[in-house]
Enzyme design. Structure first.
Site, PDB file in Angstrom:
ATOM      1  CG  ASP A  76     -23.123  15.586  15.579  1.00 25.18           C
ATOM      2  OD1 ASP A  76     -23.067  15.901  16.778  1.00 25.18           O
ATOM      3  OD2 ASP A  76     -22.641  16.305  14.670  1.00 25.18           O
ATOM      4  CB  THR A  78     -19.528  13.206  13.237  1.00 25.21           C
ATOM      5  OG1 THR A  78     -20.715  14.004  13.194  1.00 25.21           O
ATOM      6  CG2 THR A  78     -19.630  12.101  12.193  1.00 25.21           C
ATOM      7  CG  PHE A  90     -16.692  11.031   8.019  1.00 24.91           C
ATOM      8  CD1 PHE A  90     -17.412  10.184   8.840  1.00 24.91           C
ATOM      9  CD2 PHE A  90     -15.995  10.483   6.945  1.00 24.91           C
ATOM     10  CE1 PHE A  90     -17.447   8.820   8.606  1.00 24.91           C
ATOM     11  CE2 PHE A  90     -16.029   9.120   6.697  1.00 24.91           C
ATOM     12  CZ  PHE A  90     -16.749   8.280   7.528  1.00 24.91           C
ATOM     13  CG  ASP A  91     -19.881  17.248  11.786  1.00 27.20           C
ATOM     14  OD1 ASP A  91     -19.409  18.372  11.562  1.00 27.20           O
ATOM     15  OD2 ASP A  91     -20.309  16.899  12.909  1.00 27.20           O
ATOM     16  CG  LEU A  92     -13.823  17.302  13.834  1.00 32.28           C
ATOM     17  CD1 LEU A  92     -13.063  15.980  13.673  1.00 32.28           C
ATOM     18  CD2 LEU A  92     -12.882  18.484  13.726  1.00 32.28           C
TER      19      LEU A  92
END
Length: 282
Positions: free
Chosen positions: A230, A74, A69-71
């Site tokens: 995102d 997102t 995951f991106d942070l």
């Protein structure tokens, strides 16, 4: 050597957040601490604190897969906190930053790149060292005063994936200290044993380095794994690393030419995480 042992003790035997350890140990930044620890031990401070051994990336025959995951934007919405921190630090020196300028130029970029860009477009009177210190101070203060809330579907996705035993990691352009603090304040830190930060790599997104670093720590094959992003920079980084990318379309990011590696979604809740399988190569 004494300094290293003291640092190890703080990481393993205390619950102090990383920014406070940075201050106590008199490092100039989270980046300096991370690089010192990596050189001395071969591990990141985050992996050491979690008790994770260094794991080599698995090859194609190993079949390991996971989700990275991106942070920012997102899992949680901290982009406006970053914007306000930058704006306040610039305003203190008599400069402006419009929201649309921040979104166009800085979203998805690592902090070092942002600072370099700002210094490059402002006159010689701009004090970059002051800006470096002040925006970080504002960011930490605002994040502490108003903790971020996980976005729609995030908790359910993480619960589903970890419950299935699917490895979960995080690859962000943010500095490691800010990642640690953001996850802690949002109540998400316990889901992530594997982190890769913008200040741990030479080249930030859209370069794939931060994704490859995270996959290596997780011991997964990028070609069989998934990412969630995102931003335009982020999706380009994930695709370049070989991952299949679920791309949140809300901010209207540009889709790279490798469209077969990208699936547009409106929310993390759109993905059937309970049925997600390794990406089929080719």
């Amino acid at each position: 050597r004494v300094r290293l042992q003291h640092l190890k003790g703080l990481l393993r035997e205390s619950r102090l957040p990383l920014p406070e350890i940075v201050d106590r140990m008199r490092f100039s930044s989270g980046q300096d601490l991370s690089r010192f620890f990596l050189r001395a031990t071969g591990q990141s401070p985050t992996d050491y604190r979690a008790g994770n051994p260094v794991q080599p990336a698995k090859g194609e025959d190993d079949g390991g897969w996971g989700v990275v995951f991106d942070l920012d934007g997102t899992l949680i919405d901290t982009e406006m906190i970053y914007y306000e921190a930058y704006r306040r630090a610039l305003e203190a020196q008599g400069f402006d930053l419009a929201p649309e300028e921040h979104e166009k130029e800085f979203t998805g970029a690592c902090n070092a790149e942002i600072e370099k860009r700002v210094a490059g477009i402002l006159p010689e009177t701009f004090d970059q060292a002051r800006f470096h210190q002040e925006w970080r101070r504002h960011f930490t203060m605002m994040l502490t005063e108003s903790p971020p809330v996980p976005l729609e579907g995030v908790l359910e996705a993480l619960e589903m994936l970890t419950g299935r035993g699917v490895p979960v990691g995080l690859a962000s352009s943010s500095d490691l200290a800010h990642i640690e603090l953001s996850l802690e304040k949002a109540g998400l830190r316990g889901y992530f044993s594997f982190l890769a930060a913008g200040d741990e790599v030479e080249r930030g997104k859209p370069d794939p380095e931060v994704y490859l670093l995270c996959c290596g720590r997780m011991g997964i094959d990028p070609l069989r794994s998934h990412a969630v992003e995102d931003s335009t920079r982020g999706v380009c980084a994930g695709v370049a690393a070989g991952l299949h990318v679920f791309l949140l379309a809300g901010a209207k990011p540009e889709v790279p030419p490798e469209r077969n590696q990208v699936k547009l979604i409106s929310s993390i809740a759109d993905v059937a995480w309970g049925e997600l399988e390794p990406r089929a190569e080719g």
